[in-house]
Design a protein around this motif. Structure first.
Motif, PDB file in Angstrom:
ATOM      1  N   ILE A 280      12.431 -19.201 -29.975  1.00  0.00           N
ATOM      2  CA  ILE A 280      11.193 -19.181 -30.774  1.00  0.00           C
ATOM      3  C   ILE A 280      10.680 -20.615 -30.875  1.00  0.00           C
ATOM      4  O   ILE A 280      11.446 -21.524 -31.219  1.00  0.00           O
ATOM      5  CB  ILE A 280      11.441 -18.621 -32.190  1.00  0.00           C
ATOM      6  CG1 ILE A 280      12.088 -17.228 -32.100  1.00  0.00           C
ATOM      7  CG2 ILE A 280      10.126 -18.563 -32.979  1.00  0.00           C
ATOM      8  CD1 ILE A 280      12.594 -16.701 -33.443  1.00  0.00           C
ATOM      9  N   ALA A 281       9.426 -20.826 -30.520  1.00  0.00           N
ATOM     10  CA  ALA A 281       8.806 -22.153 -30.645  1.00  0.00           C
ATOM     11  C   ALA A 281       7.766 -22.062 -31.740  1.00  0.00           C
ATOM     12  O   ALA A 281       6.943 -21.142 -31.742  1.00  0.00           O
ATOM     13  CB  ALA A 281       8.166 -22.553 -29.328  1.00  0.00           C
ATOM     14  N   MET A 282       7.808 -22.998 -32.693  1.00  0.00           N
ATOM     15  CA  MET A 282       6.876 -22.932 -33.827  1.00  0.00           C
ATOM     16  C   MET A 282       6.144 -24.250 -34.014  1.00  0.00           C
ATOM     17  O   MET A 282       6.740 -25.321 -33.879  1.00  0.00           O
ATOM     18  CB  MET A 282       7.646 -22.630 -35.123  1.00  0.00           C
ATOM     19  CG  MET A 282       8.477 -21.373 -35.020  1.00  0.00           C
ATOM     20  SD  MET A 282       9.384 -21.058 -36.550  1.00  0.00           S
ATOM     21  CE  MET A 282       8.125 -20.210 -37.501  1.00  0.00           C
ATOM     22  N   VAL A 283       4.864 -24.156 -34.336  1.00  0.00           N
ATOM     23  CA  VAL A 283       4.088 -25.366 -34.593  1.00  0.00           C
ATOM     24  C   VAL A 283       3.366 -25.210 -35.932  1.00  0.00           C
ATOM     25  O   VAL A 283       2.788 -24.164 -36.207  1.00  0.00           O
ATOM     26  CB  VAL A 283       3.056 -25.633 -33.462  1.00  0.00           C
ATOM     27  CG1 VAL A 283       2.158 -26.804 -33.826  1.00  0.00           C
ATOM     28  CG2 VAL A 283       3.765 -25.902 -32.146  1.00  0.00           C
ATOM     29  N   ALA A 284       3.463 -26.261 -36.745  1.00  0.00           N
ATOM     30  CA  ALA A 284       2.778 -26.284 -38.040  1.00  0.00           C
ATOM     31  C   ALA A 284       1.648 -27.295 -37.931  1.00  0.00           C
ATOM     32  O   ALA A 284       1.896 -28.487 -37.735  1.00  0.00           O
ATOM     33  CB  ALA A 284       3.754 -26.709 -39.127  1.00  0.00           C
ATOM     34  N   ASP A 285       0.424 -26.817 -38.031  1.00  0.00           N
ATOM     35  CA  ASP A 285      -0.692 -27.766 -37.866  1.00  0.00           C
ATOM     36  C   ASP A 285      -1.979 -27.064 -38.255  1.00  0.00           C
ATOM     37  O   ASP A 285      -1.960 -25.898 -38.656  1.00  0.00           O
ATOM     38  CB  ASP A 285      -0.777 -28.238 -36.411  1.00  0.00           C
ATOM     39  CG  ASP A 285      -1.175 -29.707 -36.313  1.00  0.00           C
ATOM     40  OD1 ASP A 285      -2.181 -30.076 -36.947  1.00  0.00           O
ATOM     41  OD2 ASP A 285      -0.477 -30.469 -35.620  1.00  0.00           O
ATOM     42  N   GLU A 286      -3.105 -27.757 -38.067  1.00  0.00           N
ATOM     43  CA  GLU A 286      -4.357 -27.046 -38.287  1.00  0.00           C
ATOM     44  C   GLU A 286      -4.468 -25.988 -37.185  1.00  0.00           C
ATOM     45  O   GLU A 286      -3.881 -26.127 -36.106  1.00  0.00           O
ATOM     46  CB  GLU A 286      -5.542 -28.002 -38.331  1.00  0.00           C
ATOM     47  CG  GLU A 286      -5.895 -28.558 -36.997  1.00  0.00           C
ATOM     48  CD  GLU A 286      -7.104 -29.481 -37.045  1.00  0.00           C
ATOM     49  OE1 GLU A 286      -8.125 -29.077 -36.485  1.00  0.00           O
ATOM     50  OE2 GLU A 286      -6.983 -30.581 -37.620  1.00  0.00           O
ATOM     51  N   GLU A 287      -5.227 -24.938 -37.484  1.00  0.00           N
ATOM     52  CA  GLU A 287      -5.165 -23.732 -36.663  1.00  0.00           C
ATOM     53  C   GLU A 287      -5.392 -23.968 -35.170  1.00  0.00           C
ATOM     54  O   GLU A 287      -4.634 -23.503 -34.316  1.00  0.00           O
ATOM     55  CB  GLU A 287      -6.189 -22.724 -37.197  1.00  0.00           C
ATOM     56  CG  GLU A 287      -6.041 -21.382 -36.553  1.00  0.00           C
ATOM     57  CD  GLU A 287      -6.931 -20.324 -37.204  1.00  0.00           C
ATOM     58  OE1 GLU A 287      -7.545 -20.612 -38.253  1.00  0.00           O
ATOM     59  OE2 GLU A 287      -7.000 -19.230 -36.647  1.00  0.00           O
ATOM     60  N   MET A 288      -6.432 -24.745 -34.843  1.00  0.00           N
ATOM     61  CA  MET A 288      -6.784 -24.920 -33.427  1.00  0.00           C
ATOM     62  C   MET A 288      -5.670 -25.676 -32.689  1.00  0.00           C
ATOM     63  O   MET A 288      -5.331 -25.353 -31.551  1.00  0.00           O
ATOM     64  CB  MET A 288      -8.117 -25.681 -33.357  1.00  0.00           C
ATOM     65  CG  MET A 288      -8.795 -25.562 -32.035  1.00  0.00           C
ATOM     66  SD  MET A 288      -9.198 -23.826 -31.659  1.00  0.00           S
ATOM     67  CE  MET A 288      -9.920 -24.048 -30.062  1.00  0.00           C
ATOM     68  N   VAL A 289      -5.093 -26.680 -33.367  1.00  0.00           N
ATOM     69  CA  VAL A 289      -4.025 -27.465 -32.718  1.00  0.00           C
ATOM     70  C   VAL A 289      -2.795 -26.583 -32.512  1.00  0.00           C
ATOM     71  O   VAL A 289      -2.228 -26.519 -31.410  1.00  0.00           O
ATOM     72  CB  VAL A 289      -3.663 -28.711 -33.565  1.00  0.00           C
ATOM     73  CG1 VAL A 289      -2.496 -29.466 -32.930  1.00  0.00           C
ATOM     74  CG2 VAL A 289      -4.874 -29.612 -33.726  1.00  0.00           C
TER      75      VAL A 289
END
Ligand code: ASP
Length: 592
Positions: free
Chosen positions: A391-400
């Motif tokens: 599982i790869a997860m990114v926390a950021d503003e939606e577009m990024v």
């Protein structure tokens, strides 16, 4: 395909069932084998290969055969004979026969080749292949690509003409059209100080043809864009360019689908229309890309709500601050995933613009392995991940968050050897934003081009809520490759003026550069729209190649030069003088 009987009466492929016949053949020496007395030559022409046999009894021909070199060009006469059972070669269509030669005529002797034609397993650098592209094209790969390309072009023409489209040529020497790249310029001798531009596409001419009442136009058009080259970019390339009047997007899709189905059939694929349609917003949300590879089913998921309930400060803070947590489950990606792989993936996400990345492996016993595993209880169940998944997860503003995971999603299938669910996946991506914010220049840029029409229902918010305005613009994506795009055009002069103003083209500039278009829009312009398809890319996909250079007869290298002719090259000062052009470039380095 025979040509003159002076050289040949048949082509090589014709010999396969012509036992007993006298024939004259012409072609290239593909391979030679001396078998103690008897000489065998494989003769090659465009149709294929046939074995020639030279017996010592035909003394003159036999002696000549002894001196032949690879790629000599010959004409021979002889008789088609059946091979004995033990010498039959099932790998070639003419493998049950050979031609017993009684006379040879040398048409052109060849020097030693820069690389072997016959042994295609010998790898040759692209520079050498392109310097001798005419030798390279004799290898089956080049010939097959050009044959397929020719058949695809004619199938596309047939389909479009069947749908009422007229083939119309537009100028090569013209004024520049803004398609987002730099122009190639051509100085004018008769109007010194003025320049033509080579067309980036026939965009404005095809619109003018609609105003001219042509109603349905197409052209297999050469386009020129002076861009920094990337792997599958060339400074000149070919588009199947279409435009039609009195249409909405659905009619354009239908016409394009018809010709793609026809093209696919030439390559042995039964494509089924209509293709899928997906709004741009949905494509970004589910796949993080406006050209998703839909052969793979895995999708980006949202975990923002759940993240709020955890004690993981980074995630919580992101969501509280209007950001999102997005996750991608990579089936089987966790099987051999090391800590080092994790570090590399984090670095990769950062290079794509994310602040960081959280990776999680679902282990064989169902537990989670991750530097932050303790905060993520229940994650696998929420996302539907099972043992062996990554599982790869990114926390950021939606577009990024979306686009970083989208870029990774495009790379994962090869990296983790994922099996596609389908061989082909085509989709229209529709309703693109009309304009994008250019943060460097602090202005709006057209997403497609300035002649693209806003959706009629968004017209009123053009100036007030610009970012939310969607266009009747669409791309066609095949297996993750954007093969073309188009739009419904603005056919109203006032709307065109407003869009110019929005993207910072003031009335004076608009008048100077596009007065002919604005004038035409005042003199009876029908509603119209169209599409352009990158023919090189389509043929590349259908030929199973991974570079457009393989399906172009004379491509340029990745630096835009042509090692065969040496273009681009300096010209005589006299030529420049006639054009009133002076070069301030430093003298080129003499060749070492
Ligand atoms: N002229 C556009 C392009 O080359 C295509 C189109 O809008 O028809 O991308």
């Amino acid at each position: 395909m025979i040509g003159s009987e002076r050289f040949r009466t048949h082509v090589c492929a014709d010999t396969s069932d012509g036992e007993g016949q006298q024939v004259r053949l012409a072609g290239w020496v593909h391979r030679r084998r001396d078998h103690g007395g008897v000489v065998f030559i494989d003769l090659r022409d465009r149709s294929g290969i046939v074995q020639l046999v030279f017996h010592p009894e035909q003394a003159e021909a036999h002696v000549a055969a002894g001196h032949l070199s690879p790629e000599d060009v010959l004409s021979v006469t002889g008789t088609i004979v059946k091979r004995s059972a033990e010498t039959v070669n099932d790998r070639i269509p003419t493998g049950r026969v050979e031609v017993a030669v009684d006379a040879v005529e040398m048409l052109s002797e060849a020097d030693p080749m820069p690389f072997p034609v016959e042994d295609e397993s010998v790898e040759v650098s692209e520079e050498v292949r392109l310097t001798h592209r005419y030798v390279d094209l004799r290898r089956s790969r080049g010939l097959r690509a050009l044959e397929l390309r020719s058949r695809i072009s004619s199938a596309i023409r047939g389909s479009l003409e069947g749908n009422g489209f007229l083939d119309v040529e537009t100028p090569m020497l013209t004024r520049s059209t803004p398609e987002g790249a730099r122009d190639f310029l051509v100085p004018s001798r008769l109007h010194q100080g003025s320049w033509y531009a080579l067309p980036q596409s026939p965009q404005l001419f095809k619109q003018l043809l609609m105003v001219g009442g042509i109603e349905r136009y197409y052209q297999i058009a050469r386009c020129f864009r002076d861009e920094d080259l990337r792997a599958d970019r060339q400074p000149e390339f070919t588009q199947v360019d279409v435009e039609a009047s009195f249409v909405e997007p659905e009619q354009v899709y239908g016409v394009v689908e018809d010709f793609i189905v026809a093209a696919g059939a030439e390559a042995g694929h039964a494509f089924i229309a209509p293709f899928a349609r997906m709004g741009w917003e949905e494509a970004i949300r589910r796949f993080g890309s406006d050209r998703p590879d839909l052969r793979y089913a895995f999708e980006i998921q949202d975990w923002s709500e759940q993240a709020l309930k955890t004690d993981f400060a980074v995630f919580k803070k992101t969501v509280e601050g209007e950001g999102v947590i997005r996750a991608l489950v990579v089936p089987g990606g966790g099987a051999e995933f090391s800590r080092k792989d994790g570090d590399d993936l984090v670095a990769e996400a950062q290079s794509l613009g994310a602040k960081g990345l959280v990776w999680v492996v679902v282990t064989e016993d169902g537990s989670l392995r991750s530097p932050v595993a303790k905060f993520l209880e229940g994650l696998d169940a929420d996302l539907g991940a099972s043992a062996g998944d990554l599982i790869a997860m990114v926390a950021d503003e939606e577009m990024v968050a979306s686009t970083v995971l989208g870029s990774l999603r495009a790379r994962f299938p090869t990296r983790y050897r994922m099996e596609p669910e389908a061989e082909w996946a085509m989709s229209w991506i529709t309703d693109f934003p009309l304009v994008d914010w250019n943060a460097d220049e602090k202005r709006w840029d057209s997403t497609h081009h300035p002649f693209t029409a806003p959706k009629p229902e968004h017209l009123e918010m053009l100036e007030s809520d610009t970012a939310a305005v969607r266009a009747d613009a669409y791309d066609l994506v095949i297996n993750g490759v954007e093969v073309g795009g188009g739009s419904i055009r603005i056919h109203d002069r006032d709307v065109q003026q407003r869009v110019f103003e929005l993207i910072g083209v003031g009335p004076e500039e608009a008048e100077e550069k596009f007065s002919f278009l604005l004038q035409a829009l005042k003199l009876g312009a029908p509603p119209h729209g169209g599409f352009a398809l990158g023919l090189d890319r389509l043929v590349m996909l259908l030929a199973g190649e991974d570079s457009i250079r393989e399906v172009m007869a004379f491509p340029k290298t990745a630096t835009g030069s042509d090692p065969l002719t040496g273009a681009p090259a300096p010209v005589d000062t006299a030529q420049l003088d006639e054009l009133a052009v002076e070069s301030v470039a430093p003298e080129p380095e003499p060749e070492a």
